[in-house]
Scaffold this motif. Sequence first.
Motif, PDB file in Angstrom:
ATOM      1  N   ARG A 213      29.726 -66.404 -76.515  1.00  0.00           N
ATOM      2  CA  ARG A 213      30.655 -65.301 -76.251  1.00  0.00           C
ATOM      3  C   ARG A 213      31.624 -65.192 -77.429  1.00  0.00           C
ATOM      4  N   ASP A 214      31.478 -64.125 -78.207  1.00  0.00           N
ATOM      5  CA  ASP A 214      32.353 -63.898 -79.358  1.00  0.00           C
ATOM      6  C   ASP A 214      33.502 -62.988 -78.951  1.00  0.00           C
ATOM      7  N   LEU A 215      34.711 -63.559 -78.930  1.00  0.00           N
ATOM      8  CA  LEU A 215      35.914 -62.794 -78.591  1.00  0.00           C
ATOM      9  C   LEU A 215      36.786 -62.544 -79.816  1.00  0.00           C
ATOM     10  N   SER A 216      36.200 -62.662 -81.006  1.00  0.00           N
ATOM     11  CA  SER A 216      37.005 -62.592 -82.231  1.00  0.00           C
ATOM     12  C   SER A 216      37.429 -61.167 -82.578  1.00  0.00           C
ATOM     13  N   GLU A 217      36.734 -60.176 -82.063  1.00  0.00           N
ATOM     14  CA  GLU A 217      37.082 -58.789 -82.360  1.00  0.00           C
ATOM     15  C   GLU A 217      37.675 -58.131 -81.112  1.00  0.00           C
ATOM     16  N   GLU A 218      38.849 -57.552 -81.272  1.00  0.00           N
ATOM     17  CA  GLU A 218      39.645 -57.078 -80.135  1.00  0.00           C
ATOM     18  C   GLU A 218      38.911 -56.066 -79.266  1.00  0.00           C
ATOM     19  N   GLN A 219      38.072 -55.217 -79.895  1.00  0.00           N
ATOM     20  CA  GLN A 219      37.431 -54.160 -79.113  1.00  0.00           C
ATOM     21  C   GLN A 219      36.409 -54.695 -78.114  1.00  0.00           C
ATOM     22  N   PHE A 220      36.009 -55.950 -78.267  1.00  0.00           N
ATOM     23  CA  PHE A 220      35.020 -56.516 -77.357  1.00  0.00           C
ATOM     24  C   PHE A 220      35.664 -57.353 -76.252  1.00  0.00           C
ATOM     25  N   CYS A 221      36.978 -57.513 -76.302  1.00  0.00           N
ATOM     26  CA  CYS A 221      37.634 -58.435 -75.370  1.00  0.00           C
ATOM     27  C   CYS A 221      37.821 -57.847 -73.974  1.00  0.00           C
ATOM     28  N   SER A 222      37.687 -56.538 -73.814  1.00  0.00           N
ATOM     29  CA  SER A 222      37.966 -55.915 -72.526  1.00  0.00           C
ATOM     30  C   SER A 222      36.696 -55.506 -71.775  1.00  0.00           C
ATOM     31  N   SER A 223      35.538 -55.950 -72.262  1.00  0.00           N
ATOM     32  CA  SER A 223      34.284 -55.605 -71.603  1.00  0.00           C
ATOM     33  C   SER A 223      34.213 -56.253 -70.229  1.00  0.00           C
ATOM     34  N   GLY A 224      33.141 -55.949 -69.491  1.00  0.00           N
ATOM     35  CA  GLY A 224      33.014 -56.417 -68.124  1.00  0.00           C
ATOM     36  C   GLY A 224      32.692 -57.898 -68.007  1.00  0.00           C
ATOM     37  N   GLN A 240      35.314 -62.843 -68.871  1.00  0.00           N
ATOM     38  CA  GLN A 240      35.327 -61.417 -69.151  1.00  0.00           C
ATOM     39  C   GLN A 240      35.165 -61.161 -70.639  1.00  0.00           C
ATOM     40  N   GLY A 241      34.401 -60.113 -70.959  1.00  0.00           N
ATOM     41  CA  GLY A 241      34.381 -59.584 -72.310  1.00  0.00           C
ATOM     42  C   GLY A 241      33.613 -60.397 -73.328  1.00  0.00           C
ATOM     43  N   GLY A 242      33.664 -59.892 -74.561  1.00  0.00           N
ATOM     44  CA  GLY A 242      33.039 -60.586 -75.675  1.00  0.00           C
ATOM     45  C   GLY A 242      31.616 -60.137 -75.945  1.00  0.00           C
ATOM     46  N   LEU A 243      31.180 -60.363 -77.178  1.00  0.00           N
ATOM     47  CA  LEU A 243      29.779 -60.149 -77.528  1.00  0.00           C
ATOM     48  C   LEU A 243      28.973 -61.314 -76.978  1.00  0.00           C
ATOM     49  N   ARG A 244      27.918 -61.016 -76.234  1.00  0.00           N
ATOM     50  CA  ARG A 244      27.169 -62.049 -75.536  1.00  0.00           C
ATOM     51  C   ARG A 244      25.961 -62.499 -76.341  1.00  0.00           C
ATOM     52  N   PHE A 245      25.204 -63.426 -75.799  1.00  0.00           N
ATOM     53  CA  PHE A 245      24.080 -64.022 -76.509  1.00  0.00           C
ATOM     54  C   PHE A 245      23.018 -62.981 -76.861  1.00  0.00           C
ATOM     55  N   SER A 246      22.793 -62.017 -75.982  1.00  0.00           N
ATOM     56  CA  SER A 246      21.788 -60.991 -76.284  1.00  0.00           C
ATOM     57  C   SER A 246      22.179 -60.184 -77.519  1.00  0.00           C
ATOM     58  N   HIS A 247      23.489 -59.897 -77.673  1.00  0.00           N
ATOM     59  CA  HIS A 247      23.951 -59.176 -78.863  1.00  0.00           C
ATOM     60  C   HIS A 247      23.703 -60.003 -80.115  1.00  0.00           C
ATOM     61  N   ARG A 262      14.550 -69.252 -82.982  1.00  0.00           N
ATOM     62  CA  ARG A 262      14.513 -70.055 -81.757  1.00  0.00           C
ATOM     63  C   ARG A 262      15.942 -70.356 -81.328  1.00  0.00           C
ATOM     64  N   PHE A 263      16.107 -70.960 -80.147  1.00  0.00           N
ATOM     65  CA  PHE A 263      17.447 -71.385 -79.723  1.00  0.00           C
ATOM     66  C   PHE A 263      17.341 -72.566 -78.773  1.00  0.00           C
ATOM     67  N   THR A 264      18.361 -73.423 -78.805  1.00  0.00           N
ATOM     68  CA  THR A 264      18.425 -74.612 -77.948  1.00  0.00           C
ATOM     69  C   THR A 264      19.871 -75.133 -77.945  1.00  0.00           C
ATOM     70  N   SER A 265      20.339 -75.726 -76.854  1.00  0.00           N
ATOM     71  CA  SER A 265      19.713 -75.877 -75.557  1.00  0.00           C
ATOM     72  C   SER A 265      20.347 -74.869 -74.604  1.00  0.00           C
ATOM     73  N   PRO A 266      19.546 -74.167 -73.832  1.00  0.00           N
ATOM     74  CA  PRO A 266      20.086 -73.152 -72.930  1.00  0.00           C
ATOM     75  C   PRO A 266      20.367 -73.697 -71.535  1.00  0.00           C
ATOM     76  N   HIS A 267      21.078 -72.915 -70.752  1.00  0.00           N
ATOM     77  CA  HIS A 267      21.286 -73.196 -69.334  1.00  0.00           C
ATOM     78  C   HIS A 267      20.579 -72.088 -68.557  1.00  0.00           C
ATOM     79  N   PRO A 268      19.853 -72.418 -67.477  1.00  0.00           N
ATOM     80  CA  PRO A 268      19.118 -71.376 -66.735  1.00  0.00           C
ATOM     81  C   PRO A 268      19.988 -70.223 -66.240  1.00  0.00           C
ATOM     82  N   LYS A 269      21.267 -70.479 -65.982  1.00  0.00           N
ATOM     83  CA  LYS A 269      22.131 -69.426 -65.446  1.00  0.00           C
ATOM     84  C   LYS A 269      22.344 -68.287 -66.431  1.00  0.00           C
ATOM     85  N   ASP A 270      22.116 -68.525 -67.719  1.00  0.00           N
ATOM     86  CA  ASP A 270      22.432 -67.527 -68.751  1.00  0.00           C
ATOM     87  C   ASP A 270      21.189 -66.841 -69.299  1.00  0.00           C
ATOM     88  N   PHE A 271      20.270 -66.487 -68.394  1.00  0.00           N
ATOM     89  CA  PHE A 271      19.086 -65.727 -68.778  1.00  0.00           C
ATOM     90  C   PHE A 271      19.028 -64.405 -68.013  1.00  0.00           C
TER      91      PHE A 271
END
Length: 350
Positions: A213-224, A240-247, A262-271
């Motif tokens: 979750r990238d919250l470094s840019e203000e315009q992404f901090c108010s997302s759902g 709340q907010g931020g650029l997510r892993f899919s982005h 590739r990516f590691t290590s994931p948690h099942p809840k974040d798919f």
Amino acid sequence: MGNSRKVYFETYGCQMNVNDTEIAWSILQRKGYLRTVELNEADVVLLVTCSVREKAEQTIWNRLKQLTAMKKRRKKSLAPMKIGILGCMAERLKTELLEREKLVDVLAGPDAYRDLPRLLTVADGGRQASNVLLSLEETYADIMPVHHAPHGNSAFVSIMRGCDNMCTYCIVPFTRGRERSRPVSSILEEVRMLSDQGVKEVTLLGQNVNSYRDLSEEQFCSSGPTRLSEGFQTVYRSKQGGLRFSHLLDRVSRVDPDMRIRFTSPHPKDFPDEVLHLIAERGNICRQIHLPAQSGSSKVLKAMRRGYTREAYLDLVQNVKRIVPEVSLSSDFISGFCGETEKTTSRLCL
């Protein structure tokens, strides 16, 4: 300043520790240290350590005794060797490491690598030096890791640090701190650099990599609020907010269409489905997913504070196979968890 003193690294444990070694070396290199692969040439020996398993810690204790004996045998005409412990073991056993037989000159926790030059200066004055403070913000985003094998075919890129999941069996939140993500721009810069070096495969790295979750840019901090896999929940308040892993995955995969991701290590809840659809659609994102199960018993999963049931996990597996039919799935389990019986153990085969 390092004054061309030679540093020797030994790295134990997970791939995050390999990445930490590259960060620590980048910091010391800027201060005039040199790196050596010959232990007998070293002025500074730094062990990047792991605390996940007891055996890993015992290995470090034994190694410290060997290094201390070597330090005592060192010729008096040479500068005294300094021995440092970095990473998780420094965080977990700080007092014992400093006091037990005076084996260590420097201690630096996972969030204190910027302080290494100062700590080594203190140690040069004959005192033990320690910084094991955990940070809520440190991601080393402005420090480009010095990849030890820059001409290799593959590389690991750390995208986040720490973990918020608080699983009852895991020490990571206490040795590596709370979850923090690098800005997308910093990650893309590193991936572009690796592409320019001819690297053909990049693995995105994190303790819970897909909760990025990238919250470094203000315009992404108010997302759902965060979308989780169907049937999953967290032990912490919904974020709340931020650029997510899919982005991030989308942006990284566009840097070089010929570079495998590739990516590691994931948690099942974040798919959530958008991550799975991206994997299915993007040709250079590998169809290989590590999906930890940890247990085949809902009762044991609840005791582990994993945030899902056996049924939710199996539903997720079917959803992954539906959206990414050619996917290769791998998993891992914890057998013999506290309170587990032969009946629950027998259900591990999914």
